[in-house]
Scaffold this active site. Structure first.
Site: not given
Length: 193
Positions: A119-120
């Site tokens: 999810h970065g």
């Protein structure tokens, strides 16, 4: 002098995605500073363990407490050679912090290596650095990557995608390839005895 890496984390960062890169990058001789807005060295963030157990999405379990080793307010991004953005739930709210976004933009504008996983890329999308770029991410982040003008790289969960200085992967099973590619982009080689 060892290369310095900045790692942006927050509460409920994915456990493996913060612990493994933090320890592995130190192990190969890099100096890693893990920071979180509104926190100082010695403070900790809570982590979450995300696993793939056959459900429609990952499961989430409590992880460890991860101790920060640098003060967020003292960070000068120009002093760092690379950036690491782990996944988990922290990117969804870290992207609301203007100083965090400025830091991410610094690395993109200067062409310094950026490693982001899972999810970065939510943080990268909000910082506006994905336009015209391709990156991998957890599949549920595809709409955000595309809305930010990026091309979503559809690769296996243990794969890595490199687009210039941007090194991305879908999730923690990619650690071996993701970290090796990040080291390569950083220009770090490892000698085996």
């Amino acid at each position: 002098m060892a290369k310095q890496i900045l790692m942006l984390v927050g509460d409920f960062v994915e456990d493996y995605e913060v612990m493994v890169p933090f320890q592995a990058l130190w192990m190969v001789g890099l100096e890693v500073h893990a920071v979180c807005p509104q926190k100082k060295a010695g403070d900790s963030v809570r982590t979450a363990v995300h696993d793939f157990e056959g459900d429609q999405t990952y499961s989430e379990k409590p992880g460890h407490n991860f101790t920060l080793n640098a003060d967020f307010d003292a960070v000068d991004p120009t002093a760092y050679d690379g950036l690491v953005v782990p996944g988990g739930r922290s990117p969804e709210y870290l992207r609301l912090d203007g100083k965090v976004l400025e830091m991410v933009r610094h690395f993109a504008e200067t062409g310094k290596p950026i490693a982001s996983i899972c999810h970065g890329p939510q943080l990268l999308a909000t910082a506006g650095i994905l336009k015209g770029r391709s990156c991998a991410a957890y599949p549920a982040c595809r709409p955000e990557v595309e809305a930010a003008g990026g091309q979503f790289a559809e690769i296996p969960v243990d794969g890595v995608h490199v687009d210039g200085n941007l090194v991305t992967a879908p999730a923690w099973p990619a650690h071996p390839r993701w970290l090796a590619a990040f080291l390569d982009v950083l220009g770090v080689t490892i000698q085996h005895g």
